[in-house]
Scaffold this active site. Structure first.
Site, mmCIF file in Angstrom:
data_model
loop_
_atom_site.group_PDB
_atom_site.id
_atom_site.type_symbol
_atom_site.label_atom_id
_atom_site.label_comp_id
_atom_site.label_asym_id
_atom_site.label_seq_id
_atom_site.Cartn_x
_atom_site.Cartn_y
_atom_site.Cartn_z
ATOM 1 N N HIS A 143 -6.251 11.472 -16.593
ATOM 2 C CA HIS A 143 -6.249 11.129 -15.019
ATOM 3 C C HIS A 143 -6.347 12.398 -13.684
ATOM 4 C CE1 HIS A 143 -6.434 6.993 -16.688
ATOM 5 N NE2 HIS A 143 -6.698 6.991 -15.114
ATOM 6 N N LYS A 147 -1.288 10.888 -10.446
ATOM 7 C CA LYS A 147 -1.188 9.628 -11.265
ATOM 8 C C LYS A 147 0.121 9.295 -11.565
ATOM 9 C CE LYS A 147 -2.873 6.027 -14.059
ATOM 10 N NZ LYS A 147 -2.532 4.983 -12.946
HETATM 11 N N1 LIG Z 1 -7.022 -1.884 -11.690
HETATM 12 C C1 LIG Z 1 -7.847 -1.140 -10.949
HETATM 13 O O1 LIG Z 1 -8.911 -0.584 -10.552
HETATM 14 C C2 LIG Z 1 -7.508 0.220 -10.060
HETATM 15 C C3 LIG Z 1 -5.920 0.311 -10.577
HETATM 16 N N2 LIG Z 1 -5.512 1.727 -9.607
HETATM 17 C C4 LIG Z 1 -4.033 1.092 -9.339
HETATM 18 O O2 LIG Z 1 -4.213 1.651 -7.993
HETATM 19 C C5 LIG Z 1 -2.193 1.809 -7.415
HETATM 20 C C6 LIG Z 1 -2.274 2.699 -6.245
HETATM 21 O O3 LIG Z 1 -3.461 4.183 -6.700
HETATM 22 P P1 LIG Z 1 -3.795 5.098 -5.316
HETATM 23 O O4 LIG Z 1 -4.653 4.056 -4.438
HETATM 24 O O5 LIG Z 1 -4.394 6.566 -6.185
HETATM 25 O O6 LIG Z 1 -1.885 5.528 -5.811
HETATM 26 P P2 LIG Z 1 -1.693 6.302 -3.883
HETATM 27 O O7 LIG Z 1 -0.276 6.323 -3.816
HETATM 28 O O8 LIG Z 1 -2.800 7.355 -3.115
HETATM 29 O O9 LIG Z 1 -1.983 4.715 -2.962
HETATM 30 C C7 LIG Z 1 -1.056 3.598 -3.395
HETATM 31 C C8 LIG Z 1 -0.534 3.149 -1.726
HETATM 32 O O10 LIG Z 1 0.446 1.735 -1.697
HETATM 33 C C9 LIG Z 1 1.101 1.856 -0.487
HETATM 34 N N3 LIG Z 1 2.259 1.733 -1.235
HETATM 35 C C10 LIG Z 1 3.549 1.342 -1.730
HETATM 36 N N4 LIG Z 1 4.209 0.652 -1.388
HETATM 37 C C11 LIG Z 1 3.465 -0.545 -0.698
HETATM 38 C C12 LIG Z 1 4.824 -0.659 0.508
HETATM 39 N N5 LIG Z 1 6.035 -1.695 -0.057
HETATM 40 N N6 LIG Z 1 4.005 -1.648 1.573
HETATM 41 C C13 LIG Z 1 3.184 -0.937 1.640
HETATM 42 N N7 LIG Z 1 2.354 -0.178 0.906
HETATM 43 C C14 LIG Z 1 2.840 0.483 0.308
HETATM 44 C C15 LIG Z 1 2.249 3.058 -1.047
HETATM 45 O O11 LIG Z 1 2.150 3.926 0.569
HETATM 46 P P3 LIG Z 1 3.222 5.422 0.062
HETATM 47 O O12 LIG Z 1 2.366 6.905 0.297
HETATM 48 O O13 LIG Z 1 3.955 5.514 1.648
HETATM 49 O O14 LIG Z 1 4.272 5.050 -0.719
HETATM 50 C C16 LIG Z 1 0.290 3.619 -1.079
HETATM 51 O O15 LIG Z 1 -0.386 4.111 0.211
HETATM 52 C C17 LIG Z 1 -2.325 2.513 -8.692
HETATM 53 O O16 LIG Z 1 -0.973 1.776 -9.472
HETATM 54 C C18 LIG Z 1 -2.915 2.895 -9.871
HETATM 55 O O17 LIG Z 1 -2.651 3.342 -11.159
HETATM 56 C C19 LIG Z 1 -6.382 2.154 -8.847
HETATM 57 C C20 LIG Z 1 -7.721 2.256 -9.394
HETATM 58 C C21 LIG Z 1 -7.843 2.139 -10.143
HETATM 59 O O1 LIG Z 2 -4.617 5.774 -10.831
HETATM 60 C C1 LIG Z 2 -5.889 5.761 -10.990
HETATM 61 O O2 LIG Z 2 -6.245 6.251 -10.371
HETATM 62 C C2 LIG Z 2 -6.331 4.409 -11.500
HETATM 63 N N1 LIG Z 2 -5.218 3.694 -12.542
HETATM 64 C C3 LIG Z 2 -5.641 2.504 -13.063
HETATM 65 C C4 LIG Z 2 -5.094 2.639 -14.523
HETATM 66 O O3 LIG Z 2 -3.975 3.444 -14.500
HETATM 67 O O4 LIG Z 2 -5.818 2.563 -15.430
HETATM 68 C C5 LIG Z 2 -7.446 2.553 -13.064
HETATM 69 C C6 LIG Z 2 -7.789 3.556 -13.059
HETATM 70 O O5 LIG Z 2 -8.186 4.338 -14.696
HETATM 71 C C7 LIG Z 2 -7.949 4.871 -12.181
#
Ligand SMILES: NC(=O)C1=CN([C@@H]2O[C@H](COP(=O)(O)OP(=O)(O)OC[C@H]3O[C@@H](n4cnc5c(N)ncnc54)[C@H](OP(=O)(O)O)[C@@H]3O)[C@@H](O)[C@H]2O)C=CC1
Ligand SMILES: O=C(O)C1=N[C@H](C(=O)O)C[C@H](O)C1
Length: 256
Positions: A143, A147
């Protein structure tokens, strides 16, 4: 993912953005969610008030952090709405409060919302059953450099599929780190290897390595929109379901 979700919601039929939540103190509070996502203004300004947002919504798409997702699950239960959780990086103790929230909310939780990965998990389960413990299972993921959790939620999902195929508990048979003099590999273990760097959206390979031959099953995500579109699809699917904890395999009709 917040931006990807807003883009998906503005492109797909039958859905609309009613609120967009950020953390208290975020510099983006008050800004238009559509402008931030690059699709032009949609009249929804970022708020740090989840209670009001949840009360007005039919569903919540949540890709944040485990602590935030647990708090959101409680609010989704109070509001009796759909909660799609893409967040990864969970700890052992997190499943009990989620199950409690799922008594009232319809929760869809998956480490990966894409069709391809969920189909791959079904194939891995099948391969792990077909090939006995003479084939060692190793899962490699890469990734982007931002991450924060490892192994990825997807790698763990694929590990769980392999463990199910072999009828073994993943927690007791997984090897998540190797360093130094590890000794030889234990037969039947499921190994994980993590790579981080650059802008890689998400690569996963499950290797089944036998004596003199090797099978590699690979998925490469090329665009984060696949996760966002999957999350919207999950929310629409869950709309008429009973409260409970569902997976993306349930949504896609891939569960046994
Ligand atoms: N299941 C799937 O298909 C996928 C899962 N993911 C997962 O999703 C999650 C987020 O990924 P990603 O978008 O890349 O990460 P980012 O860190 O870019 O985004 C996470 C966001 O959540 C916000 N956040 C955290 N805590 C709070 C809260 N208490 N209230 C409001 N907002 C909050 C963060 O704010 P701040 O920056 O202020 O902390 C940030 O803006 C990860 O766990 C990732 O692994 C990602 C892609 C696909
Ligand atoms: O953090 C990411 O970017 C992603 N998170 C998910 C994971 O932990 O598997 C899904 C995807 O691979 C992207």
């Amino acid at each position: 993912m917040g931006r990807a979700l807003v883009r998906a919601l503005t492109e797909m039929d039958g859905v609309a953005v009613s609120a967009a939540i950020e953390r208290e103190g975020s510099l983006d509070l008050g800004r238009d969610a559509g402008e931030l996502a690059g699709v032009g203004p949609i009249g929804v300004r970022l708020t740090d008030d989840p209670l009001t947002a949840f009360a007005a919504a039919e569903g919540v798409l949540d890709f944040t952090a485990p602590r935030a997702s647990l708090a959101f699950a409680e609010l989704a239960a109070q509001a009796r709405i759909v909660h799609v959780i893409g967040t990864t990086g969970w700890q052992d103790g997190d499943s009990a409060p989620l199950k409690a929230a799922a008594r009232h909310a319809r929760i869809v939780k998956s480490g990966n919302m894409s069709l391809g990965i969920n189909l791959l998990a079904a194939l891995v389960r099948k391969a792990a059953t077909a090939l006995d413990e003479d084939f060692d299972i190793e899962i490699v993921e890469m990734h982007h450099r931002h991450k924060v959790d490892a192994p990825s939620g997807t790698a763990l999902l694929l590990g769980e599929a392999a463990a199910q195929g072999r009828w073994i508990p993943l927690a007791e048979r997984s090897v998540r780190v190797r360093d130094g003099h590890t000794g030889p590999r234990h037969k039947g273990d499921i190994g994980f290897a993590t790579l981080r760097g650059g802008s890689v959206v998400g690569d996963h390979t499950v290797i089944l390595a036998g004596q003199g031959e090797r099978i590699e099953l690979t998925h490469r995500a090329e665009d984060r929109q696949i996760f966002a579109r999957g999350a919207v699809k999950a929310a629409l699917w869950a709309r008429d379901k009973k409260p409970g904890l569902y997976s993306m395999a349930d949504v896609l009709g891939l569960s046994d």
